[in-house]
Structure formats: structure tokens, C-alpha cells
Design a protein around this motif. Structure first.
Motif, PDB file in Angstrom:
ATOM      1  N   LEU A 320      27.015  28.544  50.573  1.00 29.55           N
ATOM      2  CA  LEU A 320      27.493  29.584  50.216  1.00 29.55           C
ATOM      3  C   LEU A 320      28.046  30.378  51.289  1.00 29.55           C
ATOM      4  CD1 LEU A 320      28.151  31.538  47.954  1.00 29.55           C
ATOM      5  CD2 LEU A 320      26.013  32.915  47.912  1.00 29.55           C
ATOM      6  N   ARG A 321      29.236  30.985  51.177  1.00 30.91           N
ATOM      7  CA  ARG A 321      29.914  31.851  52.371  1.00 30.91           C
ATOM      8  C   ARG A 321      30.429  33.051  51.538  1.00 30.91           C
ATOM      9  NH1 ARG A 321      30.851  26.215  53.703  1.00 30.91           N
ATOM     10  NH2 ARG A 321      29.963  25.635  55.538  1.00 30.91           N
ATOM     11  N   PRO A 322      30.690  33.922  52.516  1.00 40.27           N
ATOM     12  CA  PRO A 322      31.134  35.266  52.269  1.00 40.27           C
ATOM     13  C   PRO A 322      32.511  35.044  51.402  1.00 40.27           C
ATOM     14  CG  PRO A 322      30.352  35.282  54.379  1.00 40.27           C
ATOM     15  CD  PRO A 322      30.232  34.246  54.116  1.00 40.27           C
ATOM     16  N   ASP A 323      32.921  35.989  50.387  1.00 42.54           N
ATOM     17  CA  ASP A 323      34.172  35.807  49.981  1.00 42.54           C
ATOM     18  C   ASP A 323      34.382  34.765  48.765  1.00 42.54           C
ATOM     19  OD1 ASP A 323      35.018  38.296  50.716  1.00 42.54           O
ATOM     20  OD2 ASP A 323      35.729  37.448  52.445  1.00 42.54           O
ATOM     21  N   ALA A 324      33.323  33.898  48.580  1.00 42.76           N
ATOM     22  CA  ALA A 324      33.298  32.854  47.823  1.00 42.76           C
ATOM     23  C   ALA A 324      33.476  33.298  46.280  1.00 42.76           C
ATOM     24  CB  ALA A 324      32.000  32.054  47.733  1.00 42.76           C
ATOM     25  N   THR A 325      34.153  32.735  45.525  1.00 48.06           N
ATOM     26  CA  THR A 325      34.422  33.053  43.957  1.00 48.06           C
ATOM     27  C   THR A 325      33.608  32.220  43.198  1.00 48.06           C
ATOM     28  OG1 THR A 325      36.530  34.129  44.435  1.00 48.06           O
ATOM     29  CG2 THR A 325      35.991  33.522  42.229  1.00 48.06           C
ATOM     30  N   MET A 326      32.832  32.648  42.164  1.00 45.71           N
ATOM     31  CA  MET A 326      31.710  31.743  41.227  1.00 45.71           C
ATOM     32  C   MET A 326      31.972  32.334  40.106  1.00 45.71           C
ATOM     33  SD  MET A 326      30.246  29.886  43.775  1.00 45.71           S
ATOM     34  CE  MET A 326      28.678  29.497  42.964  1.00 45.71           C
ATOM     35  N   VAL A 335      33.200  36.112  39.499  1.00 44.17           N
ATOM     36  CA  VAL A 335      32.917  37.261  40.405  1.00 44.17           C
ATOM     37  C   VAL A 335      33.395  36.785  41.786  1.00 44.17           C
ATOM     38  CG1 VAL A 335      31.418  38.039  38.773  1.00 44.17           C
ATOM     39  CG2 VAL A 335      30.601  36.414  40.131  1.00 44.17           C
ATOM     40  N   ARG A 336      33.754  37.641  42.609  1.00 40.23           N
ATOM     41  CA  ARG A 336      33.780  37.332  44.298  1.00 40.23           C
ATOM     42  C   ARG A 336      32.456  37.767  44.773  1.00 40.23           C
ATOM     43  NH1 ARG A 336      39.088  39.106  47.749  1.00 40.23           N
ATOM     44  NH2 ARG A 336      38.404  37.696  49.519  1.00 40.23           N
ATOM     45  N   LEU A 337      32.054  37.131  45.537  1.00 41.24           N
ATOM     46  CA  LEU A 337      30.768  37.511  46.564  1.00 41.24           C
ATOM     47  C   LEU A 337      31.365  37.703  47.765  1.00 41.24           C
ATOM     48  CD1 LEU A 337      29.827  35.623  44.028  1.00 41.24           C
ATOM     49  CD2 LEU A 337      28.076  34.833  45.577  1.00 41.24           C
ATOM     50  N   HIS A 338      31.275  38.937  47.971  1.00 44.47           N
ATOM     51  CA  HIS A 338      31.735  39.535  49.292  1.00 44.47           C
ATOM     52  C   HIS A 338      30.859  39.295  50.605  1.00 44.47           C
ATOM     53  CE1 HIS A 338      35.264  41.365  47.549  1.00 44.47           C
ATOM     54  NE2 HIS A 338      34.565  41.782  46.383  1.00 44.47           N
ATOM     55  N   ALA A 339      30.424  40.352  51.056  1.00 45.34           N
ATOM     56  CA  ALA A 339      29.385  40.209  52.215  1.00 45.34           C
ATOM     57  C   ALA A 339      27.898  39.602  51.634  1.00 45.34           C
ATOM     58  CB  ALA A 339      29.353  41.504  52.963  1.00 45.34           C
ATOM     59  N   LYS A 364      27.241  44.770  44.536  1.00 46.29           N
ATOM     60  CA  LYS A 364      28.116  44.892  43.675  1.00 46.29           C
ATOM     61  C   LYS A 364      28.549  43.972  42.827  1.00 46.29           C
ATOM     62  CE  LYS A 364      29.165  48.895  46.616  1.00 46.29           C
ATOM     63  NZ  LYS A 364      30.199  49.594  47.732  1.00 46.29           N
ATOM     64  N   LEU A 365      28.164  42.986  42.352  1.00 47.15           N
ATOM     65  CA  LEU A 365      28.501  42.032  41.238  1.00 47.15           C
ATOM     66  C   LEU A 365      28.526  42.623  40.026  1.00 47.15           C
ATOM     67  CD1 LEU A 365      26.844  38.744  42.622  1.00 47.15           C
ATOM     68  CD2 LEU A 365      29.130  39.481  43.276  1.00 47.15           C
ATOM     69  N   GLN A 366      29.511  42.573  39.249  1.00 47.10           N
ATOM     70  CA  GLN A 366      29.641  43.230  37.958  1.00 47.10           C
ATOM     71  C   GLN A 366      29.134  42.382  37.005  1.00 47.10           C
ATOM     72  OE1 GLN A 366      30.405  46.445  37.275  1.00 47.10           O
ATOM     73  NE2 GLN A 366      30.572  46.466  39.415  1.00 47.10           N
ATOM     74  N   ASP A 367      28.092  42.622  35.650  1.00 46.72           N
ATOM     75  CA  ASP A 367      27.697  42.041  34.760  1.00 46.72           C
ATOM     76  C   ASP A 367      26.881  40.697  35.269  1.00 46.72           C
ATOM     77  OD1 ASP A 367      26.719  41.580  32.416  1.00 46.72           O
ATOM     78  OD2 ASP A 367      28.702  40.778  31.424  1.00 46.72           O
ATOM     79  N   VAL A 368      26.208  40.831  36.334  1.00 56.58           N
ATOM     80  CA  VAL A 368      25.426  39.729  36.709  1.00 56.58           C
ATOM     81  C   VAL A 368      23.862  40.010  36.682  1.00 56.58           C
ATOM     82  CG1 VAL A 368      25.063  38.222  38.615  1.00 56.58           C
ATOM     83  CG2 VAL A 368      27.245  38.765  38.233  1.00 56.58           C
ATOM     84  N   ARG A 369      23.191  39.480  36.005  1.00 58.03           N
ATOM     85  CA  ARG A 369      21.789  39.919  35.602  1.00 58.03           C
ATOM     86  C   ARG A 369      20.803  38.743  36.330  1.00 58.03           C
ATOM     87  NH1 ARG A 369      22.441  40.129  29.174  1.00 58.03           N
ATOM     88  NH2 ARG A 369      24.009  41.604  29.111  1.00 58.03           N
ATOM     89  N   THR A 370      19.474  39.017  36.476  1.00 63.01           N
ATOM     90  CA  THR A 370      18.428  38.136  36.675  1.00 63.01           C
ATOM     91  C   THR A 370      18.455  37.028  35.608  1.00 63.01           C
ATOM     92  OG1 THR A 370      17.150  39.944  37.536  1.00 63.01           O
ATOM     93  CG2 THR A 370      16.151  37.936  37.130  1.00 63.01           C
ATOM     94  N   GLY A 371      18.229  36.070  35.986  1.00 62.68           N
ATOM     95  CA  GLY A 371      18.120  34.538  35.321  1.00 62.68           C
ATOM     96  C   GLY A 371      19.594  33.851  35.285  1.00 62.68           C
ATOM     97  N   ASP A 372      20.663  34.779  35.390  1.00 64.46           N
ATOM     98  CA  ASP A 372      22.172  33.990  35.340  1.00 64.46           C
ATOM     99  C   ASP A 372      22.290  32.895  36.297  1.00 64.46           C
ATOM    100  OD1 ASP A 372      22.953  35.627  33.414  1.00 64.46           O
ATOM    101  OD2 ASP A 372      24.045  36.974  34.577  1.00 64.46           O
ATOM    102  N   THR A 373      23.048  32.015  35.808  1.00 61.67           N
ATOM    103  CA  THR A 373      23.223  30.956  36.798  1.00 61.67           C
ATOM    104  C   THR A 373      24.864  31.076  37.174  1.00 61.67           C
ATOM    105  OG1 THR A 373      22.114  29.316  35.461  1.00 61.67           O
ATOM    106  CG2 THR A 373      23.760  28.354  37.012  1.00 61.67           C
ATOM    107  N   LEU A 374      24.993  30.847  38.349  1.00 63.77           N
ATOM    108  CA  LEU A 374      26.634  30.892  38.976  1.00 63.77           C
ATOM    109  C   LEU A 374      27.171  29.756  39.397  1.00 63.77           C
ATOM    110  CD1 LEU A 374      25.524  34.139  39.090  1.00 63.77           C
ATOM    111  CD2 LEU A 374      27.005  34.679  40.973  1.00 63.77           C
ATOM    112  N   HIS A 375      28.287  29.107  39.380  1.00 65.53           N
ATOM    113  CA  HIS A 375      28.638  27.801  39.626  1.00 65.53           C
ATOM    114  C   HIS A 375      30.233  28.049  40.029  1.00 65.53           C
ATOM    115  CE1 HIS A 375      30.434  27.505  35.589  1.00 65.53           C
ATOM    116  NE2 HIS A 375      29.334  27.749  34.979  1.00 65.53           N
TER     117      HIS A 375
END
Length: 678
Positions: A320-326, A335-339, A364-375
Motif C-alpha cells: 500500500l502506498r499513499p494516494d492509493a484508491t481502494m 475511497v482514496r487513502l491519502h497520507a 478521514k475515510l468516509q463510511d469505512v468501519r471496523t471489519g470492512d475489507t478494502l480491495h
């Protein structure tokens, strides 16, 4: 990371420290940081929230990264108190190893059992660290024997103390059969003391038996009478841990600074890296390994007063690197993962990448909860969510002011994202906002966080019981709504027959109108009136249930009859008929399952009986533990969670679920009805 070369995945260890509250998990985590040269001598890296400092114990999982001998160890320090243990479950799912910390003066407790079962479900490797062996009441062999009886023969000691209490100054390495003592802040290897040799040989036999079970060839040789050499045992030692076929027990004392470095060495030398764990299996059966496409698991959600929401992500696969979109699998949204940043308690250090096995923070990820999977976008992969224990303690909530009411729903949603063990619901039957938690302390902490983090003041209110009313017999009555006061009048007459239905049958409405006594278009109007009257109650203002109502006769006026007039007539007819039929009050009854040590079974049964409970069975759930099953009125259980913990000294577990409604005894009903009339 922050100028350092990224640690490769095969040199990463992701470890959850778990166990009963008060065993020294956080002290062990702080000690591991100190031996790595990054800890604060006064502590505070973990348990940094004000509510934790005030109570002197962990209330949520904290994360820290440390470097040890060219490896990176990610620690997840989890809470173990009954009121907070739910936060440990997502941490277990994110870890590659669980270290169970056991107090040598107290042994295991209910939360150890809870979390051990969760590890069984996940297939998670486990290590046991027997702590506080320097204390006067500490015991080694008693704990080892109890642990093996509880969790099976795959659990075996790798270390044993040279002495216990004041004489605790080192450990015996049972695999190589040498003693390691503390000398002037360092360590020295000496022969096993003669007075400890017999006990050490017995425990080494436990160890050998546990190891050889993980290799067919070694097992056959052992059964043939051959004693395997340490190098042969060492060859399958780590594999047995990684496969979950061997649970090694280490020992030490954080306070005496014995065994902490040995544990750190053990984690990197013998415990599995992310490359050695089984593939991550999605809910559709697909599997992901560390070198697969980028896949993230949300292990924890935090609310920072300055940064806002922070999600702690376990990198399951890929880099994973900064600014990745998952893509968030639950919502399908990108969602875009900034720093990206590494966490050490409240401290954040920017990182340029995170490889598989890492724990990394993102804000500052919107509507991302514990237990979620990002891919990655275009893929479809979701990890199963580990079920948390259901919260059994409930309280009503009310905003302290009108200003708080406007902000309450948002604040509750945010605090529930941070603590997935919480549940908030609006009970439609009692029209009350209800918080489901693990106990009174869990509630107090939640309300404190609402105030501190979101500026919302909330007060507890007594939990309203969902009483219901029903008919005792049959009756018939006529409702008349006739008003002729000039101008357009109101005219409706409805005769209604009512009868009770079996429990749970609900409401049945029928019409026997013949000859047009009530026009067809007004027959549903009568039903609306009856339904409205049932919802408002007759006896004490609680909903009336399980009723059959039949419209048998009526009258109308060609000009003055209306939908509303027949609704009012239907309601009047129902209330009168219900009063004539007689009403009884129904109360919710819960199915209660209480698991306690055998010695407490009689006390628990007596307590439940005193609460108007009916015992309907017991069963032996495991050696030394009995589960009592009973039906108990909910009104008698409003404070049961806290009182049961006091009764059982925390050595039990209770589950409460709704079962049915039944008639309230007359003397109790009189009190409820009088209270409703106030």
C-alpha cells in the motif's frame, strides 16, 4: 519508513496481546517497547485515552510498532475487562499470533476462555506468557497443569522459572535444558539447578510430547522409545506454532524485567510471519496470500479530536502506498487513502509504503468501519466478519438538552464506529433510544466519550419494559360517534365483537356486515380505529395484542358519515368491548443462560428463582463449568449483568435473549398499572 528501509514481510510479526483484565498485558507491551529502546519509562504509549487513565486499565485496542533485531513487531494491546473485551475481537482477526497473558497469582478467567474460543474459530496461533512470577502468591506448576487441563495437551511449557516469588531470577529453557539467569542487567546460561531438575524433566516431557504430535516421523520414533534431539524438535517447533498444533508457554515478570527480552526473541525466532500464515479466505471461498493483489482489513477505528476518524488497516496482501484508491467491499464505494502513518499509541509517523503484514493508519475515510475489507477497483473480495459477544446490558438514553438532541444521532454513530461492540437502537414499542453495552462501566465510558469527543451530553434513563395487554375473554360493544352541532355533522355507529387469540397470533379483523348497515368504504375505517385504540392500550397504556375483532353491525348517515367518524366509532367500540372482556398485562420473559464454576451453580439458581425465574435445565459445558438455563421476566433483569458479575466475582458469563411474553402476576401488575397512571 520515515527514512528507514521498509521491513520485508518475512521479518514482520503482527501480535495481539490478549487475556483477562489485570494480567499485565499493557505493562508487557510497554516493556517490549522499552527493551526495543522506544518506550517511555513512565509508560503511557498505551492506555492514553483520558477514560483509560482515569480507570487505570485498557478500554480499547492500542497499536504500536517496534523494531527488534532487524524485524518489525506490530503490537495490538487489547482490553480484557468484561466491559471492554469486545474490542479484542477485530484485533485477533488482524493478527498473525495471539499472546495470552496469564497472571501467575490468579490463573485464567472467563475472558481467556472467550478469546481462546475466538482464536479457535480463526485458527490463530497462540503463545501463553505466564506473568508476575515474582509475586509472593505466584504459582507455576499449578497454572501449567490447569492450562493444559483447560486447553489441551498441545499447550506445553517452553520455559519454567528457576524460582518463584522472591527467588524468581531467571528461567529454564526446557528445549535445550539450560537455565538462563539475570546477572547485572545481562543474562548468563548455567546448568539447571539440582532442586529443579525433576520438575524440569517432567515439564520437558510435556514439551516433547506436544512438539512430536506435529510431525509423523518424530511421533513414531518417540512412541518407539526414542527421545528426539533438540535439533530434531527445533525443526518442527516453529511449524507446530504456525499450524496451531502447539501452544508454547513462556514465563516471566514484567515488573522484575525477567522474560521480556526472551519473549521478544521468541516472537521473531519461532513465531510465524505473514508469509507463514494460511491464506486469507474470503466469504466466497477465494483465498489471498501476502503476495496477492492489495487487500486491506480495517482492524480498528479511532476518533481523533484534531484529525477526525482514523482507520487502522491491516495490509493482508500486496503493498500500500499513499494516494492509493481502494474499494470498500461493503458499500462498493471507492475511497482514496491519502497520507499513511505508522502508529505508536497516540504518536503518528508518516510512511511511504506499507507491505503485507503491516498495520498502518489512514485518516478521514468516509463510511469505512471496523471489519470492512478494502480491495483494488474491479475486484470483489470480502473477509468474513468475526462475531463479537452480544452486549447484554441495556440503558435508555436521553439528550441533556435540545441542543444535544440535534447532534446525538451523529455522535452515537461515530462512537459506535469506534467501538463496534456497542449497539444503539430506537425501540419502536417503548419509543425509547436504547444503548446496548457490556456493562455499567461500558456505558459510563461511552457517555464520557460522547461528551469529550463530540460535545454531546447524554443522560441515562430507566429502561422501559415492553409490556403488552391482551383480552381475558370475549365481549361485544357498540361505539357511537354522533355530533349534530350545526353545519356538517359526524355520524357513525359500529358494533364490534372481540375475542382473545393465542399468543403471537397478532390481530385479525373481519366484517359480518349484511344489508349495507355500514357502507363498504367505511369498513376499513373501523379497522383503523381499532388498530389505533389497540396501539394506545386500554388497561395501562401498553399495546393490546393477540385480538380478533369482528364488525357485526352499525349505522350510517348519508351526509354526515365519514372515514374519520367511523374510525372514532371503531375505537370507542373496541375500548368498551375490551373493558367488558377483561384485560391482562403481559411482560417480556427472557431466556437466560448463565455459565459459572460448578461451586456457584446453587447461588446462581437461587438468585434467578428470587427474580421470579423458572429454572428449566442445567448442563456441564466443560469440566468445572455448569450452564444454568432459565426463563426470567425482563423487569427482574434490568441490572442483572452488573449484579451477576459481583455474584460470580467475574468468573462467569450470562446471555439474555427475548423468548416470549406471558401474563404478569396480579400483585406485580397492580404496581405496574399504578405506575403507568402517574
Amino acid at each position: 519508513m520515515n527514512g528507514r528501509a521498509t521491513t520485508p514481510t518475512d521479518r514482520i510479526r503482527t501480535v495481539a496481546l490478549v487475556g483477562q483484565g489485570g494480567t499485565g498485558k499493557t505493562a508487557l507491551a510497554e516493556a517490549l517497547l522499552r527493551v526495543a529502546g522506544v518506550g517511555n519509562p513512565r509508560g503511557g504509549t498505551f492506555d492514553f485515552e483520558p477514560e483509560e487513565r482515569e480507570r487505570g486499565r485498557s478500554l480499547a485496542t492500542s497499536v504500536a510498532r517496534l523494531a527488534w533485531r532487524d524485524h518489525a513487531i506490530y503490537l495490538l494491546d487489547t482490553p480484557g475487562a468484561p466491559d471492554a473485551v469486545g474490542d479484542a475481537y477485530p484485533a485477533l482477526q488482524a493478527a498473525d499470533l495471539a499472546v495470552f497473558v496469564v497472571d501467575a497469582t490468579a490463573g485464567t478467567g472467563p475472558q481467556h476462555d472467550q478469546l481462546w474460543e475466538a482464536c479457535d474459530t480463526l485458527g490463530l496461533p497462540r503463545v501463553v506468557f505466564l506473568n508476575q512470577l515474582d509475586r509472593a502468591q505466584a504459582a507455576f506448576q499449578t497454572n501449567v497443569d490447569a492450562l493444559r487441563a483447560r486447553y489441551g495437551k498441545p499447550l506445553a511449557p517452553v520455559h519454567m522459572p528457576i524460582g518463584v516469588g522472591e527467588r524468581f531470577n531467571g528461567v529454564i529453557d526446557l528445549l535445550h535444558f539450560i537455565a538462563v539467569t539475570r546477572v547485572d542487567g545481562g543474562r548468563a546460561e548455567v546448568d539447571v539447578p539440582a532442586e529443579r531438575r525433576e520438575q524440569a524433566e517432567r515439564n520437558r516431557e510435556f514439551l516433547v510430547e506436544a512438539i512430536v504430535e506435529n510431525d509423523d516421523e518424530l511421533l513414531m520414533r518417540y512412541l518407539d522409545g526414542q527421545v528426539p534431539e533438540p535439533k530434531d524438535l527445533g525443526a518442527v517447533f516453529a511449524r507446530g506454532i504456525a499450524d496451531g498444533g502447539f501452544f508454547p508457554l513462556l514465563c516471566g515478570s514484567v515488573a522484575a524485567d525477567v522474560g521480556v527480552r526472551l519473549l521478544a526473541d521468541f516472537l521473531i525466532e519461532e513465531c510465524p510471519s505473514p508469509l507463514q500464515r494460511p491464506a486469507w479466505q474470503g466469504i466466497d471461498g477465494e483465498r489471498r496470500t501476502a503476495d496477492g493483489p492489495p487487500t486491506l482489513l480495517v482492524a480498528k477505528t479511532l476518533s481523533d479530536p484534531y484529525v477526525g476518524r482514523i482507520n487502522v488497516l491491516r495490509v493482508c496482501a500486496g503493498t500500500l502506498r499513499p494516494d492509493a484508491t481502494m474499494t470498500v467491499n461493503r458499500t462498493g464505494e471507492s475511497v482514496r487513502l491519502h497520507a499513511l502513518f505508522s502508529l505508536r499509541g497516540p504518536e503518528q509517523t508518516a510512511v511511504t509504503e506499507a507491505v503485507a503484514g503491516s498495520l498502518v493508519g489512514v485518516a478521514k475515510l468516509q463510511d469505512v468501519r471496523t471489519g470492512d475489507t478494502l480491495h483494488a477497483k474491479g475486484e470483489d473480495f470480502a473477509l468474513p466478519t468475526l462475531s463479537l459477544p452480544m452486549p447484554q446490558h441495556r440503558v435508555g438514553l436521553e439528550p441533556a438538552s435540545a441542543g444535544d438532541e440535534d447532534k446525538l444521532s451523529t455522535a452515537l454513530r461515530r462512537v459506535a464506529e469506534e467501538d463496534p461492540a456497542l449497539r444503539v437502537e430506537r425501540n419502536t414499542e417503548t419509543r425509547q433510544l436504547v444503548l446496548h453495552a457490556y456493562g455499567p462501566t461500558h456505558v459510563d465510558v461511552t457517555l464520557a466519550r460522547l461528551q469529550r469527543k463530540f460535545g454531546v451530553s447524554v443522560v441515562e434513563s430507566p429502561l422501559r419494559i415492553a409490556y403488552r395487554e391482551t383480552l381475558r375473554g370475549r365481549a361485544s360493544a357498540t361505539g357511537r360517534h354522533v355530533k349534530q352541532s350545526g353545519g356538517h355533522g359526524q355520524y357513525a355507529v359500529a358494533t364490534l365483537a372481540v375475542a382473545p387469540l393465542p399468543r403471537g397470533e397478532g390481530f385479525i379483523y373481519d366484517s359480518k356486515i349484511v344489508g349495507g348497515a355500514v357502507p363498504h368504504q367505511f369498513i376499513p375505517s373501523v379497522e383503523k380505529g381499532v388498530v389505533d385504540a389497540m396501539a394506545k392500550g386500554v388497561l395501562a397504556g401498553y399495546p393490546v395484542v393477540d385480538v380478533a375483532a369482528t364488525l357485526t353491525d352499525g349505522k350510517f348517515h348519508s351526509v354526515d358519515s365519514s372515514d374519520m367518524a367511523f374510525q372514532i366509532a371503531g375505537a370507542l367500540a373496541f375500548r368498551t368491548a375490551a373493558e367488558d372482556a377483561g384485560l391482562v398485562l403481559l411482560e417480556p420473559v427472557l431466556d437466560v443462560a448463565v455459565t459459572v464454576p460448578d461451586a456457584l451453580t446453587g447461588d446462581v439458581m437461587g438468585d434467578l428463582s428470587a427474580r421470579r425465574g423458572r429454572i428449566h435445565g442445567t448442563e456441564q459445558t466443560r469440566p468445572g463449568l455448569t450452564t444454568v438455563h432459565a426463563h426470567v421476566p425482563e423487569a427482574e433483569l434490568l441490572t442483572y449483568v452488573a449484579e451477576f458479575r459481583s455474584l460470580s466475582s467475574g468468573a462467569g458469563d450470562a446471555t439474555l435473549t427475548y423468548d416470549h411474553h406471558e401474563e404478569v402476576p396480579e400483585h406485580v401488575a397492580r404496581t405496574v398499572i399504578a405506575h403507568a397512571a402517574e
